[in-house]
Design a protein around this motif. Sequence first.
Motif, PDB file in Angstrom:
ATOM      1  N   PHE A 155       0.845  -1.192   0.000  1.00 33.13           N
ATOM      2  CA  PHE A 155       0.000   0.000   0.000  1.00 33.13           C
ATOM      3  C   PHE A 155       0.881   1.243   0.000  1.00 33.13           C
ATOM      4  O   PHE A 155       2.046   1.193   0.400  1.00 33.13           O
ATOM      5  N   ALA A 156       0.303   2.363  -0.405  1.00 32.68           N
ATOM      6  CA  ALA A 156       0.953   3.649  -0.185  1.00 32.68           C
ATOM      7  C   ALA A 156       0.996   3.853   1.329  1.00 32.68           C
ATOM      8  O   ALA A 156       0.057   3.477   2.034  1.00 32.68           O
ATOM      9  N   ALA A 157       2.063   4.424   1.825  1.00 35.68           N
ATOM     10  CA  ALA A 157       2.204   4.639   3.268  1.00 35.68           C
ATOM     11  C   ALA A 157       1.381   5.852   3.694  1.00 35.68           C
ATOM     12  O   ALA A 157       1.906   6.947   3.892  1.00 35.68           O
ATOM     13  N   VAL A 158       0.065   5.633   3.798  1.00 33.71           N
ATOM     14  CA  VAL A 158      -0.866   6.676   4.236  1.00 33.71           C
ATOM     15  C   VAL A 158      -1.724   6.105   5.365  1.00 33.71           C
ATOM     16  O   VAL A 158      -2.078   4.918   5.349  1.00 33.71           O
ATOM     17  N   GLN A 159      -2.057   6.939   6.340  1.00 34.42           N
ATOM     18  CA  GLN A 159      -2.789   6.472   7.517  1.00 34.42           C
ATOM     19  C   GLN A 159      -4.251   6.121   7.247  1.00 34.42           C
ATOM     20  O   GLN A 159      -4.861   5.390   8.008  1.00 34.42           O
ATOM     21  N   ASN A 160      -4.817   6.637   6.158  1.00 40.49           N
ATOM     22  CA  ASN A 160      -6.236   6.364   5.895  1.00 40.49           C
ATOM     23  C   ASN A 160      -6.445   5.236   4.881  1.00 40.49           C
ATOM     24  O   ASN A 160      -7.519   5.095   4.319  1.00 40.49           O
ATOM     25  N   ALA A 161      -5.442   4.398   4.670  1.00 39.75           N
ATOM     26  CA  ALA A 161      -5.577   3.269   3.744  1.00 39.75           C
ATOM     27  C   ALA A 161      -6.581   2.269   4.316  1.00 39.75           C
ATOM     28  O   ALA A 161      -6.696   2.099   5.531  1.00 39.75           O
TER      29      ALA A 161
END
Length: 191
Positions: A155-161
Amino acid sequence: MKFSLVPSFLLPLWAAAAPAAPATPENPSFSVMSTRSGSPIHFLPMNAAGQKFWLGGETTSYCPISEGCPPGNQTVFGPGGYGLNVMVPGGQQVYVDPNGALSFTQAHSAYIPQGSAIGPFSYQPGQNWGYYIFSGWGASGFMACPTEDNRWQVFAAVQNATVPKGNVAECLGFNALANTADSSPAAWQYI
């Protein structure tokens, strides 16, 4: 200064039609391996399968011709990392889907779900290895998230994944080391 707007429904077609950058020593085709010391994902290859990317496991590919098929057993990105290094006409584009999963288009299709990010991706050269980076949506690269079947999805390293087990805290950020690969196609198409 003049701005031109491209209707959002045309972006996937426009991006898929754009020619891939030629491979050069500064911008080669490459495979990816994760590094995160002391973790279960350390030194795992990134593999394309099921229109998503995984750490570990097997690359899945298909070739409809009887002779001249590339091996198809290794996942290789084209120069810049915006697409996969394939033979299939039209190529296969890489994107981050609306849930944050690193994904690729089906062969013979430019369809990318609305709300996806088509970049920016970049290849950054290094001393022995390069790095593959996604910096869209304020991401700090990539993370690997555990799945119910004991795999690690990228995943992209984003907190809202929206991750497979529902808890982003279980995901592990990693360095995506880019190893230079042969510029000839690595697969007919990935599936």
